[in-house]
Design a protein around this motif. Sequence first.
Motif, PDB file in Angstrom:
ATOM      1  N   GLN A 134       0.808  -1.212   0.000  1.00 29.05           N
ATOM      2  CA  GLN A 134       0.000   0.000   0.000  1.00 29.05           C
ATOM      3  C   GLN A 134       0.848   1.271   0.000  1.00 29.05           C
ATOM      4  OE1 GLN A 134      -2.502  -0.190   3.418  1.00 29.05           O
ATOM      5  NE2 GLN A 134      -2.759   2.013   3.582  1.00 29.05           N
ATOM      6  N   ARG A 187      -8.366  -3.996  -7.613  1.00 35.84           N
ATOM      7  CA  ARG A 187      -7.885  -4.841  -6.522  1.00 35.84           C
ATOM      8  C   ARG A 187      -9.067  -5.385  -5.743  1.00 35.84           C
ATOM      9  NH1 ARG A 187      -8.716  -2.185  -1.679  1.00 35.84           N
ATOM     10  NH2 ARG A 187      -8.376   0.082  -1.557  1.00 35.84           N
ATOM     11  N   MET A 189     -10.424  -6.469  -1.671  1.00 32.35           N
ATOM     12  CA  MET A 189     -10.584  -5.617  -0.488  1.00 32.35           C
ATOM     13  C   MET A 189      -9.254  -5.189   0.118  1.00 32.35           C
ATOM     14  SD  MET A 189     -13.659  -4.803   0.021  1.00 32.35           S
ATOM     15  CE  MET A 189     -14.051  -4.885  -1.736  1.00 32.35           C
ATOM     16  N   PRO A 191      -5.563  -3.834   0.478  1.00 33.56           N
ATOM     17  CA  PRO A 191      -4.877  -2.826  -0.357  1.00 33.56           C
ATOM     18  C   PRO A 191      -3.757  -3.387  -1.224  1.00 33.56           C
ATOM     19  CG  PRO A 191      -5.010  -2.122   1.942  1.00 33.56           C
ATOM     20  CD  PRO A 191      -5.514  -3.518   1.906  1.00 33.56           C
ATOM     21  N   GLN A 209     -12.033  10.242  -4.813  1.00 33.57           N
ATOM     22  CA  GLN A 209     -12.068   9.450  -3.582  1.00 33.57           C
ATOM     23  C   GLN A 209     -11.192   8.206  -3.714  1.00 33.57           C
ATOM     24  OE1 GLN A 209     -14.540   9.806  -5.739  1.00 33.57           O
ATOM     25  NE2 GLN A 209     -15.675   7.890  -6.047  1.00 33.57           N
ATOM     26  N   ASP A 211      -8.152   8.329  -5.007  1.00 36.07           N
ATOM     27  CA  ASP A 211      -6.745   8.711  -4.829  1.00 36.07           C
ATOM     28  C   ASP A 211      -6.219   8.148  -3.520  1.00 36.07           C
ATOM     29  OD1 ASP A 211      -7.169  10.211  -7.127  1.00 36.07           O
ATOM     30  OD2 ASP A 211      -6.929  12.170  -6.161  1.00 36.07           O
ATOM     31  N   ARG A 212      -5.048   7.542  -3.572  1.00 35.03           N
ATOM     32  CA  ARG A 212      -4.396   6.947  -2.397  1.00 35.03           C
ATOM     33  C   ARG A 212      -5.125   5.701  -1.876  1.00 35.03           C
ATOM     34  NH1 ARG A 212      -3.580  11.744   1.785  1.00 35.03           N
ATOM     35  NH2 ARG A 212      -5.584  12.375   0.922  1.00 35.03           N
ATOM     36  N   ASN A 213      -6.169   5.286  -2.582  1.00 36.30           N
ATOM     37  CA  ASN A 213      -6.842   4.038  -2.216  1.00 36.30           C
ATOM     38  C   ASN A 213      -6.623   2.943  -3.251  1.00 36.30           C
ATOM     39  OD1 ASN A 213      -8.524   4.362   0.336  1.00 36.30           O
ATOM     40  ND2 ASN A 213      -8.989   6.242  -0.780  1.00 36.30           N
TER      41      ASN A 213
ATOM     42  N   TYR B 289     -12.046   1.215   1.251  1.00 36.77           N
ATOM     43  CA  TYR B 289     -11.300   2.471   1.367  1.00 36.77           C
ATOM     44  C   TYR B 289     -10.422   2.494   2.603  1.00 36.77           C
ATOM     45  CZ  TYR B 289     -13.942   4.367  -2.509  1.00 36.77           C
ATOM     46  OH  TYR B 289     -14.466   4.585  -3.751  1.00 36.77           O
ATOM     47  N   ILE B 290      -9.183   2.936   2.410  1.00 32.43           N
ATOM     48  CA  ILE B 290      -8.236   3.006   3.523  1.00 32.43           C
ATOM     49  C   ILE B 290      -7.846   4.442   3.843  1.00 32.43           C
ATOM     50  CG2 ILE B 290      -7.291   0.717   3.099  1.00 32.43           C
ATOM     51  CD1 ILE B 290      -5.080   2.009   1.455  1.00 32.43           C
ATOM     52  N   GLN B 291      -8.070   5.361   2.891  1.00 36.44           N
ATOM     53  CA  GLN B 291      -7.626   6.744   3.052  1.00 36.44           C
ATOM     54  C   GLN B 291      -8.765   7.687   2.666  1.00 36.44           C
ATOM     55  OE1 GLN B 291      -4.433   8.388   4.017  1.00 36.44           O
ATOM     56  NE2 GLN B 291      -6.121   9.863   4.122  1.00 36.44           N
ATOM     57  N   PRO B 292      -9.577   8.129   3.627  1.00 41.01           N
ATOM     58  CA  PRO B 292     -10.649   9.071   3.283  1.00 41.01           C
ATOM     59  C   PRO B 292     -10.074  10.373   2.730  1.00 41.01           C
ATOM     60  CG  PRO B 292     -10.908   8.212   5.535  1.00 41.01           C
ATOM     61  CD  PRO B 292      -9.535   7.826   5.066  1.00 41.01           C
TER      62      PRO B 292
END
Lengths: 309, 309
Positions: A134, A187, A189, A191, A209, A211-213, B289-292
């Motif tokens: 991640q 992907r 669930m 990361p 939303q 981005d970075r996920n 989602y890991i990064q809101p």
Amino acid sequence: MRKILLASVLSACLTAFIPAAEAAPPPAAPQTPADIVAKAPAAEWKRIAPSDLLIMDLAADAAGHTRRVVIQLMPAPFSQGWVGNIRKLVAARWYDGIAVVRVQDNYVVQWGDPDGETPGKAKPLPKGLAPVPQSEYVAPARGLPKDASGGGDAYAPRNGFSAGWPIAGDEQASWPIHCYGMVGVGRNMAPDTGTGAELYVVNGQAPRQLDRNVALVGRVISGMEHLSALPRGTGDMGFYKTAQERVPILSVRMGNEVPGLPGYEYLSTESQSFAAYADKRANRKDDFYIQPAGGVDVCNVPVPIREVM
Amino acid sequence: MRKILLASVLSACLTAFIPAAEAAPPPAAPQTPADIVAKAPAAEWKRIAPSDLLIMDLAADAAGHTRRVVIQLMPAPFSQGWVGNIRKLVAARWYDGIAVVRVQDNYVVQWGDPDGETPGKAKPLPKGLAPVPQSEYVAPARGLPKDASGGGDAYAPRNGFSAGWPIAGDEQASWPIHCYGMVGVGRNMAPDTGTGAELYVVNGQAPRQLDRNVALVGRVISGMEHLSALPRGTGDMGFYKTAQERVPILSVRMGNEVPGLPGYEYLSTESQSFAAYADKRANRKDDFYIQPAGGVDVCNVPVPIREVM
């Protein structure tokens, strides 16, 4: 022969009854973004290495027309683990014979192995694919982009362009942005479950939303219309319900493997012309526009790409 | 039978390998935006008057499938001059037999009289159409929307939602926003030249530079895929080069003229559920989602629309 590829900077003349956002002006009119791009000196255009291009040929359409999609892979420091996997998948010819399996309106078009989730039927992946952590969703903050879009936005304190790509950032990190045409890694669930075997492209309003996920690994620079104009899937989240609806992918090759491929160039995002182009995107005041916005979203400043023979 | 129409809130279950932005969660998962919309009480849903709907039937596709597009007209105080013209054009059956003439990727789909610019061949407009002044692009600032999208953005000091619509504003005025699916009035160079006979819909990243430069008169609430998935035009600015490429419009009627039309409702943008939905769009933190993001663009909060039989 030279051809500007992006639809948003494609137009060459004004036509009545259209919001002519990118139309080139008559001689006396104020400069438009397209006009600035057209006048950019050769030195401001940067050649994209063919070895950084994915050439994805879809099955011909109903009328027998070929459908080629050209994807530029993301450079370091972003997502290089996934980019490495994608290169291995191409080398193994793994993508040949998979299909576009999902088209969700105003969200994403996605391709991969239709049987990828079916034990025993899933297409075996080549050896040597690396699980990517991640942490590769972002890069260290050094080299935050010079702001080219009026500051931060709802999604990030800073955003702009760096080495030809839309980038967001804060004081800790930088990350690529989910703009229209950007290509990412599907992907599961967890990361780190995306290998690069399943890819998607944004076909609507930037789904920031994500981005970075999810990892972004490139962008479509030619042939986007072959994906964006596909029929929307009627299953959950736009998945095609039947095998007949899917669009077969004949082959995916690296650009340097494809004879007679045209050259592709992008307008340097560090150039004077790009700065003037971005400023004009934010301040339209020409024959058509009466009220300049005074600002522009980073995803509404598409990096100009052109084809050179 | 009830059906959520917007693709972005359409999905009903998780599937592997997808950025499941709107997937409903398994029982134990944190709430998603789609989950909040699904649980909104009946009182928070507002019926759209059939007399405010345009029912546009395109010619059937190559497979013989019918193609119906439903457009909700913009309410006062915005663009009512153009909306009045559109009602007169429908009453005169003027739109019947015109066509989709332009599809520019990541910009707009446009329909009108293919001969509109040809003196002697242009389809005569009905009597009583009023030229509408540029001043109708905006409305007085009173009633600025309650902010629902993390403040202003590059295009306006304030934006949010009012009476079911995305609205931007400053201290002097308010105006509707060019989000995906919004319908506007094509015009010539002069700001008051758009009659409503030529219309377009946004099919990509919000072209906010058009805000306050062109009149918005509504939005597509059903059947957007019949326009967004059309082949892109290969002429300048995405115009179709040949008559064969154009998509005939069989008829346009007001909703109250169409027997058996389903009812359509939108989730009140002044409701608690909408506030929770918008907040969740800005702060995704569920199984996927890991990064809101901590924020969201006003055009990335589509107003939920549903069909009720």
